[in-house]
Design a protein around this motif. Structure first.
Motif, short mmCIF file in Angstrom:
data_model
loop_
_atom_site.label_atom_id
_atom_site.label_comp_id
_atom_site.label_asym_id
_atom_site.label_seq_id
_atom_site.Cartn_x
_atom_site.Cartn_y
_atom_site.Cartn_z
N ALA A 219 0.82 -1.21 0.00
CA ALA A 219 0.00 0.00 0.00
C ALA A 219 0.85 1.26 0.00
O ALA A 219 0.45 2.30 -0.55
N MET A 220 2.05 1.18 0.59
CA MET A 220 2.95 2.33 0.61
C MET A 220 3.72 2.49 -0.69
O MET A 220 4.47 3.45 -0.84
N GLY A 221 3.60 1.53 -1.60
CA GLY A 221 4.22 1.68 -2.92
C GLY A 221 5.43 0.81 -3.16
O GLY A 221 6.07 0.91 -4.22
N LEU A 222 5.80 -0.06 -2.20
CA LEU A 222 6.96 -0.94 -2.43
C LEU A 222 6.61 -1.99 -3.48
O LEU A 222 5.52 -2.57 -3.46
N ALA A 223 7.53 -2.23 -4.39
CA ALA A 223 7.33 -3.23 -5.43
C ALA A 223 7.47 -4.63 -4.84
O ALA A 223 8.22 -4.83 -3.88
N PRO A 224 6.76 -5.60 -5.42
CA PRO A 224 6.90 -6.99 -4.92
C PRO A 224 8.35 -7.48 -4.95
O PRO A 224 8.76 -8.24 -4.08
N ALA A 225 9.13 -7.03 -5.96
CA ALA A 225 10.53 -7.46 -6.03
C ALA A 225 11.32 -6.95 -4.83
O ALA A 225 12.20 -7.66 -4.32
N ASP A 226 11.03 -5.73 -4.38
CA ASP A 226 11.73 -5.19 -3.21
C ASP A 226 11.36 -5.96 -1.95
O ASP A 226 12.21 -6.23 -1.09
N ILE A 227 10.10 -6.34 -1.83
CA ILE A 227 9.67 -7.10 -0.65
C ILE A 227 10.31 -8.49 -0.67
O ILE A 227 10.78 -8.98 0.37
N ARG A 228 10.34 -9.10 -1.85
CA ARG A 228 11.00 -10.40 -1.95
C ARG A 228 12.48 -10.30 -1.60
O ARG A 228 13.05 -11.20 -0.98
N ILE B 97 28.29 -25.02 -3.45
CA ILE B 97 27.72 -23.92 -4.24
C ILE B 97 26.40 -24.35 -4.87
O ILE B 97 25.41 -23.57 -4.89
N LEU B 98 26.33 -25.57 -5.37
CA LEU B 98 25.09 -26.06 -5.98
C LEU B 98 23.96 -26.13 -4.96
O LEU B 98 22.81 -25.77 -5.26
N VAL B 99 24.28 -26.61 -3.76
CA VAL B 99 23.25 -26.68 -2.72
C VAL B 99 22.74 -25.28 -2.39
O VAL B 99 21.52 -25.06 -2.26
N HIS B 100 23.65 -24.33 -2.25
CA HIS B 100 23.23 -22.95 -1.97
C HIS B 100 22.37 -22.39 -3.10
O HIS B 100 21.33 -21.75 -2.84
N LEU B 101 22.75 -22.65 -4.34
CA LEU B 101 21.96 -22.15 -5.47
C LEU B 101 20.58 -22.79 -5.52
O LEU B 101 19.58 -22.13 -5.83
N VAL B 102 20.52 -24.09 -5.21
CA VAL B 102 19.22 -24.77 -5.19
C VAL B 102 18.32 -24.17 -4.11
O VAL B 102 17.12 -23.90 -4.35
N VAL B 103 18.87 -23.93 -2.92
CA VAL B 103 18.09 -23.35 -1.84
C VAL B 103 17.58 -21.97 -2.22
O VAL B 103 16.39 -21.63 -2.01
N MET B 104 18.42 -21.14 -2.80
CA MET B 104 18.00 -19.79 -3.17
C MET B 104 16.99 -19.82 -4.33
O MET B 104 16.06 -19.02 -4.36
N THR B 105 17.17 -20.75 -5.26
CA THR B 105 16.20 -20.85 -6.36
C THR B 105 14.83 -21.25 -5.84
O THR B 105 13.80 -20.67 -6.23
N VAL B 106 14.80 -22.24 -4.96
CA VAL B 106 13.52 -22.65 -4.37
C VAL B 106 12.91 -21.51 -3.56
O VAL B 106 11.69 -21.29 -3.61
N SER B 107 13.72 -20.78 -2.84
CA SER B 107 13.21 -19.65 -2.06
C SER B 107 12.59 -18.59 -2.97
O SER B 107 11.51 -18.05 -2.66
N ARG B 108 13.25 -18.29 -4.08
CA ARG B 108 12.69 -17.31 -5.02
C ARG B 108 11.35 -17.78 -5.58
O ARG B 108 10.41 -16.98 -5.72
N VAL B 109 11.27 -19.07 -5.91
CA VAL B 109 10.01 -19.59 -6.46
C VAL B 109 8.89 -19.49 -5.43
O VAL B 109 7.76 -19.10 -5.75
N ILE B 110 9.18 -19.84 -4.18
CA ILE B 110 8.15 -19.79 -3.14
C ILE B 110 7.74 -18.35 -2.85
O ILE B 110 6.55 -18.06 -2.63
N LEU B 111 8.69 -17.44 -2.87
CA LEU B 111 8.39 -16.03 -2.55
C LEU B 111 7.60 -15.34 -3.64
O LEU B 111 7.16 -14.19 -3.45
N ARG B 112 7.41 -16.00 -4.78
CA ARG B 112 6.53 -15.41 -5.80
C ARG B 112 5.10 -15.28 -5.32
O ARG B 112 4.30 -14.55 -5.92
N GLN B 113 4.78 -15.98 -4.24
CA GLN B 113 3.45 -15.85 -3.68
C GLN B 113 3.15 -14.42 -3.24
O GLN B 113 1.99 -14.01 -3.17
N ILE B 114 4.21 -13.66 -2.96
CA ILE B 114 4.01 -12.26 -2.58
C ILE B 114 3.36 -11.47 -3.71
O ILE B 114 2.58 -10.53 -3.47
N ASN B 115 3.63 -11.85 -4.95
CA ASN B 115 3.03 -11.14 -6.08
C ASN B 115 1.51 -11.25 -6.08
O ASN B 115 0.80 -10.37 -6.59
#
Length: 558
Positions: free
Chosen positions: A40-49, A104-122
Motif C-alpha cells: 500500500a505504501m508503494g513498495l514493489a513486490p521485487a523489493d519485498i521479496r 555452491i550447488l546446494v546454496h543455489l538450489v536453496v536460493m532458487t527454491v526460495s525465489r520460487v516460493i516467494l513469488r506468492q508475494i506477487n
C-alpha cells in the motif's frame, strides 16, 4: 558406499527443501498484513521479496559453510575402512573443487527454491491482506471456507460412531487443514526411506545367502587353494579329510581353469580373423546347488553358464552357442544361464564336468552335518582346525569369506546406515517440533475457545498428540513400502552402472528391524515431540490465551 551416500544426502536435501517451503509460506502468512501495508505504501513486490531473500541467503550460506566444515571429519570416518584396505586418497584439484562445487550447488538450489516460493508475494492483494489477513484471493478464500464448512457438517461431534469428541475434533482439524498437515507424513515417509534403504543394503551384503550373488554356491565352510607347489595333491588331501569328517557333509570341489573363446567382434563379423580371449571357467558338479541365475539355469553336460558381464562382453544370451578352446582343441558349448558375480572383476563362467589336473586353483565347499549344528563344532572352529592342518589352503566360514571379500564395502555401508539413522531421527524430531510450534502459535485462540467451552488442558493436549499420530502413521507405512519396493530397484539400477557385475539386486532384509523397529522408533519420535510441544498448552489461563491472540490481531490491524 558412494551410491548410498548420494541417495541419503539427496533425500535429506529434499526434506530440507520441503521444510523450507513450509517455513517461508508460514512466514508470508504471518507477515501478510505487513506485506499488504508495504504494498500500500508503494513498495514493489521485487523489493519485498529481496528483503526476505537477504535473510534466507545469510542463513543458507551459514548452513553450507557449517556443513562443509563438518564434512571433513565425516568423510574421514566414512572412508576409513577403504583407506585401511587400499590407501588414503591424495589431495588433488578434484578432491578440493568437487566439494566446493557441491556446496555452491546446494546454496543455489536453496536460493532458487526460495525465489520460487516467494513469488506468492506477487499474488497478495492489499485489501484482502489488510482486512482479512489472508494471502489468497477473495474467491479462493471463499472456496476454502465453504470446503471447511462442508467438512465440519460431515463430522458429527456427538458420541456416536468411533472415538470421543476430542478425537473427532482433532480429525476435523486434520481434514480441514490437510494441506498444512501434509508436510508431516511426507517428511516421515522420506525419513523411513533414508534410514531403511542403507540398512537393507547392509543386511543384504552381510547375509550368507548373498554369496550366491558373488558367483559361489552357498556353503558353511569354504576352502581356497591358490598358492603352492602341488595344488592337486593339496586338493586331494583336503577333500579326502573333509569327506571323512563326520561334522561335514555335501563336500564338493571346483577347479578354476583358463580356457579361450572368440571375442564378440570376431564372432559377430563374417570373414573376420578369429581373436581368442582368455575365459576363466570354474568346472565342477553344479547339480547339487549353485548360484542364483538371472536367466536360464545351472549348466549340464555340454553347457556353460556365464556371468552377466561376460555375457554382455561376448554378446551372447541363453541358448546361444559359444566356442571354447583348451590345449588347441576347440568345441562348441551352449549357454545355459546368466548369473551375476562380483569376484574376479565380474568376468567368470561355470561348466559342468570332472575335475582336471593342473588347474589354476581349487575351491572346496562343505556344509555342516546335522549333528554338528547341535554342539560347539561350528564353522569357525572347523575352519581354524583345517587351517592349521593344511597351511597351503585358506579355509574360512562363509561369513568370514563375505567379510574378507566385502569388508571395505560393508564397513562403509554400515557407517552410512548409522549416519542415516541418526540424521533421520534428528531431522524428523526437528521438523515435527518446528511444525508444531508454528501450528500451536497460530491456534492459540482456537485452543482458548476449547478451554472456554469446557475442554480440560489434558484434552486439548491429547488433540495435538492424536493429530500428530494420525499424520505420522500413514507416512511411516508408505515410506516402509516405498523403501522395500522402490528402494531395491533404484539401488540395483545404480549398482548396475558401476561395472562391478551387478545387474539385479534383491534386498535380504531384517523384517523385525525394518517393519517393526524403525517404524516404532519414528512413531515414538513423532508422538514424543508432540507430547513435549503440547506441554505448553494449558499453562496459560484460557482468557490469557484469547487475549494474547486478540492483541496479536490488533497489532497486525494497526
Amino acid at each position: 558406499m558412494a551410491v548410498a551416500l548420494v541417495g541419503v544426502s539427496s533425500v535429506l536435501i529434499l526434506i530440507a527443501l520441503l521444510n523450507l517451503r513450509f517455513v517461508i509460506r508460514g512466514s508470508i502468512q504471518d507477515d501478510v498484513r505487513q506485506i499488504g501495508a508495504m504494498k500500500a505504501m508503494g513498495l514493489a513486490p521485487a523489493d519485498i521479496r529481496g528483503m526476505y531473500l537477504a535473510k534466507y541467503r545469510v542463513l543458507s550460506l551459514l548452513g553450507c559453510v557449517l556443513g562443509a566444515v563438518l564434512s571433513v571429519p565425516a568423510a574421514h570416518w566414512l572412508t576409513r575402512s577403504v583407506a585401511e584396505s587400499y590407501a588414503q586418497a591424495g589431495l588433488t584439484v578434484v578432491t578440493v573443487l568437487l566439494p566446493v562445487v557441491a556446496v555452491i550447488l546446494v546454496h543455489l538450489v536453496v536460493m532458487t527454491v526460495s525465489r520460487v516460493i516467494l513469488r506468492q508475494i506477487n499474488r497478495v492483494e492489499v485489501v484482502t491482506a489488510l482486512m482479512h489477513g489472508s494471502t489468497l484471493p477473495p474467491r479462493q478464500r471463499m472456496r476454502n471456507l465453504r470446503a471447511q464448512r462442508r467438512a465440519a457438517h460431515r463430522t458429527r461431534l456427538i458420541h456416536r460412531g468411533w472415538g470421543s469428541t476430542t478425537m473427532r475434533l482433532a480429525w476435523l482439524d486434520i481434514r480441514t487443514q490437510r494441506r498444512q498437515w501434509a508436510l508431516i507424513p511426507v517428511v516421515f515417509a522420506l525419513t523411513v526411506v533414508v534410514i531403511t534403504v542403507p540398512t537393507n543394503l547392509l543386511t543384504t551384503l552381510t547375509d550368507p545367502r548373498f554369496v550366491t550373488h558373488m558367483g559361489s554356491p552357498q556353503a558353511d565352510v569354504r576352502a581356497d587353494i591358490q598358492f603352492g607347489n602341488d595344488l592337486d595333491a593339496v586338493q586331494a588331501e583336503l577333500t579326502a579329510a573333509m569327506d571323512q569328517d563326520a561334522r561335514l557333509g555335501n563336500v564338493r570341489t571346483y577347479a578354476n581353469l583358463r580356457l579361450e573363446t572368440l571375442g564378440s567382434e570376431a564372432a559377430g563379423e563374417p570373414g573376420a580373423n578369429p581373436q581368442w580371449e582368455t575365459l576363466r571357467v570354474e568346472v565342477g558338479d553344479y547339480s547339487r546347488g549353485t548360484v542364483e541365475f538371472l536367466t536360464g539355469q545351472a549348466p549340464g553336460d555340454g553347457h556353460i553358464a556365464l556371468s552377466a558381464l561376460n555375457a554382455e562382453k561376448l554378446g551372447v544370451q541363453v541358448g546361444d552357442q559359444l566356442p571354447v578352446r583348451r590345449d588347441g582343441v576347440t568345441h562348441q558349448v551352449q549357454v545355459s544361464g546368466v548369473y551375476q558375480d562380483l569376484t574376479s572383476g565380474g568376468y567368470t563362467a561355470e561348466m559342468q564336468g570332472q575335475l582336471s589336473a593342473d588347474a589354476d586353483s581349487y575351491v572346496v565347499l562343505a556344509d555342516l552335518a546335522t549333528p554338528a549344528r547341535t554342539n560347539d563344532d561350528d564353522a569357525t572352529a572347523i575352519a581354524q582346525e583345517y587351517n592349521q592342518r593344511f597351511t597351503a589352503a585358506d579355509v574360512r566360514p562363509l561369513e568370514g569369506f563375505l567379510r574378507q571379500s566385502l569388508s571395505y564395502v560393508t564397513d562403509a555401508v554400515r557407517a552410512t546406515a548409522w549416519l542415516a539413522l541418526a540424521f533421520g531421527l534428528l531431522v524428523a524430531a526437528l521438523i515435527t517440533t518446528l511444525f508444531l510450534r508454528l501450528r500451536l502459535a497460530r491456534d492459540t485462540q482456537q485452543m482458548g475457545v476449547l478451554r472456554a467451552v469446557g475442554f480440560s488442558p489434558r484434552e486439548v493436549r491429547s488433540q495435538v498428540i492424536f493429530k500428530v499420530l494420525v499424520a505420522v502413521t500413514p507416512g511411516v507405512v508408505i515410506g516402509a513400502v516405498a523403501a522395500h519396493w522402490a528402494g531395491q530397484r533404484v539401488v540395483g539400477a545404480l549398482l548396475s552402472q558401476t561395472g562391478l557385475g551387478f545387474s539385479h539386486l534383491t534386498f535380504l532384509v531384517h523384517p523385525v528391524l525394518v517393519w517393526g523397529g524403525y517404524p516404532v522408533a519414528l512413531l515414538t519420535v513423532g508422538v514424543g515431540c508432540a507430547a513435549v510441544a503440547a506441554r505448553a498448552v494449558g499453562l496459560n489461563p484460557m482468557s490469557a490465551q484469547m487475549k494474547e491472540q486478540s492483541s496479536v490481531e490488533r497489532a497486525r490491524n494497526a
